[in-house]
Enzyme design. Structure first.
Site, short mmCIF file in Angstrom:
data_model
loop_
_atom_site.label_atom_id
_atom_site.label_comp_id
_atom_site.label_asym_id
_atom_site.label_seq_id
_atom_site.Cartn_x
_atom_site.Cartn_y
_atom_site.Cartn_z
N TYR A 241 25.89 19.13 -20.31
CA TYR A 241 26.22 20.34 -20.42
C TYR A 241 25.32 21.05 -21.64
CZ TYR A 241 28.86 24.51 -21.38
OH TYR A 241 28.92 25.77 -21.71
N LYS B 23 21.96 23.59 -21.13
CA LYS B 23 22.45 24.96 -22.40
C LYS B 23 21.33 25.02 -23.17
CE LYS B 23 26.31 26.91 -20.43
NZ LYS B 23 25.74 28.28 -18.89
N1 LIG Z 1 34.53 29.95 -22.95
C1 LIG Z 1 33.71 29.40 -23.41
O1 LIG Z 1 34.42 29.64 -24.65
C2 LIG Z 1 32.61 29.30 -23.61
C3 LIG Z 1 31.18 28.98 -24.50
C4 LIG Z 1 30.15 29.39 -24.27
C5 LIG Z 1 29.55 29.25 -22.87
N2 LIG Z 1 30.25 29.63 -21.69
C6 LIG Z 1 29.45 29.55 -20.48
O2 LIG Z 1 30.53 31.02 -20.21
C7 LIG Z 1 30.13 30.51 -18.82
C8 LIG Z 1 31.69 31.39 -17.97
O3 LIG Z 1 32.70 30.18 -18.49
P1 LIG Z 1 33.89 29.95 -18.51
O4 LIG Z 1 34.70 29.72 -19.66
O5 LIG Z 1 34.30 32.23 -18.21
O6 LIG Z 1 34.06 29.06 -17.28
P2 LIG Z 1 35.20 29.57 -16.20
O7 LIG Z 1 35.81 27.22 -15.53
O8 LIG Z 1 36.74 29.95 -16.80
O9 LIG Z 1 34.95 29.72 -14.85
C9 LIG Z 1 33.17 29.63 -14.23
C10 LIG Z 1 33.57 30.26 -12.92
O10 LIG Z 1 32.94 29.03 -12.60
C11 LIG Z 1 32.26 28.97 -11.22
N3 LIG Z 1 32.00 28.29 -10.11
C12 LIG Z 1 31.50 26.81 -10.64
N4 LIG Z 1 30.33 26.18 -10.23
C13 LIG Z 1 30.26 27.37 -9.70
C14 LIG Z 1 28.52 26.86 -8.25
N5 LIG Z 1 28.31 26.09 -7.34
N6 LIG Z 1 28.62 28.67 -7.77
C15 LIG Z 1 29.77 29.71 -8.47
N7 LIG Z 1 29.79 29.61 -9.38
C16 LIG Z 1 31.02 28.01 -9.65
C17 LIG Z 1 34.05 28.31 -11.17
O11 LIG Z 1 34.02 28.22 -9.76
C18 LIG Z 1 34.38 29.41 -11.70
O12 LIG Z 1 35.27 30.72 -11.44
C19 LIG Z 1 29.54 29.00 -18.48
O13 LIG Z 1 28.45 29.62 -17.97
C20 LIG Z 1 29.75 28.75 -19.92
O14 LIG Z 1 29.14 27.21 -19.72
C21 LIG Z 1 32.10 29.86 -22.13
#
Ligand SMILES: NC(=O)c1ccc[n+]([C@@H]2O[C@H](COP(=O)([O-])OP(=O)(O)OC[C@H]3O[C@@H](n4cnc5c(N)ncnc54)[C@H](O)[C@@H]3O)[C@@H](O)[C@H]2O)c1
Length: 259
Positions: free
Chosen positions: A149, A153
């Site tokens: 991850y 990133k």
């Molecule tokens: N939540 C946090 O605190 C946080 C922090 C830093 C970065 N992020 C980044 O933000 C983004 C969203 O995070 P989140 O927390 O909403 O995640 P989440 O797990 O709640 O949602 C991720 C979504 O991506 C979809 N997904 C997974 N694999 C996929 C694929 N192969 N094709 C299409 N869709 C796919 C899932 O079905 C899900 O709906 C991610 O890239 C994550 O790395 C999140």
């Protein structure tokens, strides 16, 4: 009346992607929500339609060239792409499984490349084209037990800068948002497994709280909108200051000499 700008958000069935899709639709864009999880996607889109927003849905797996190309080709017009789909797993680095490594790279990094590549022929015809990629605190910190991850990133930063340099000349702005700890299913899973500790995180974050999905959506709205028309190649940290904090002592101590 001019046609609304069109946006596509990946991984939009829940979490930050859903909040972003909602915000962009509220801003007046026509938003195509895409996700690999059809059931969740349909439920989320139904909710936004019920709220009177101009949205559509498409099942799209960001790891699959054919799925991505077919979806993007069917659009005809696109102004904004938000590469949000992401997955995470937690394993000691010495035990990492090669297939899992490949999978996380394929979603988090490859997916961003794949969707951007497929969107290019459409974006290049837009007069207000913008891409926003989702980076992470893992783009700055080494995150123990999240080797793939964190590596992916960090790669998002290089990908963002490279596309900004290359496609900026075609009128496509490419930026990234690096969220801190936001309460979504992805982060909550870290509490469940014990990989994240709520109190330590709150103490480490200068603003003393977790972020809200809407705060990430607001940053993406800015970066994709007209107010950011000269912003290209930046990584905007939206993390309460966690990645700039150099506090290495206990600030709760009352003796100011300790500071
Ligand atoms: N939540 C946090 O605190 C946080 C922090 C830093 C970065 N992020 C980044 O933000 C983004 C969203 O995070 P989140 O927390 O909403 O995640 P989440 O797990 O709640 O949602 C991720 C979504 O991506 C979809 N997904 C997974 N694999 C996929 C694929 N192969 N094709 C299409 N869709 C796919 C899932 O079905 C899900 O709906 C991610 O890239 C994550 O790395 C999140």
């Amino acid at each position: 009346m001019t046609d609304p700008r069109v946006a596509l958000v990946t991984g939009a069935a829940q979490g930050l992607g859903l909040a972003t899709a909602r915000r962009l639709a509220e801003d007046g864009l026509r938003v195509v929500l895409t996700d690999v999880n059809r059931g969740l996607l349909e439920a989320s889109v139904a909710e936004l339609v019920g709220a009177g927003l101009d949205v559509a849905e498409a099942v799209l797996d960001v790891t699959d060239d054919a799925s991505v190309d077919e979806c993007l080709r069917s659009l005809g017009h696109l102004d904004v792409l938000v590469n949000n789909a992401g997955v995470i797993s937690r394993t000691p680095a010495q035990d990492i499984d090669s297939l899992r490594w490949d999978f996380e790279m394929a979603v988090n990094l490859g997916g961003t490349m794949r969707c951007s590549r497929a969107a290019y022929p459409l974006l290049v015809r837009s007069d207000s084209a913008a891409i926003v990629n989702l980076a992470s605190v893992g783009s700055t910190f080494g995150l123990p037990q999240r080797l793939s991850y964190s590596t992916a990133k960090t790669g998002i930063v290089g990908l963002t800068r490279t596309l900004a340099a290359e496609w900026g000349r075609d009128g496509i702005r490419v930026n990234a948002v690096a969220p801190g700890y936001i309460e979504t299913p992805m982060m909550l899973s870290g509490f469940d497994t014990g990989a994240l500790d709520r109190e330590i995180l709150l103490r480490r974050t200068p603003l003393g709280r977790f972020g809200r999905s809407e705060e990430i959506a607001a940053a993406i709205s800015f970066l994709t909108g007209p107010d950011a028309s000269f912003v290209n190649g930046v990584v905007l940290e939206v993390d309460g200051g966690i990645t700039v904090d150099g506090t290495f002592q206990d600030l709760s101590r009352t003796d100011t000499a300790a500071r």
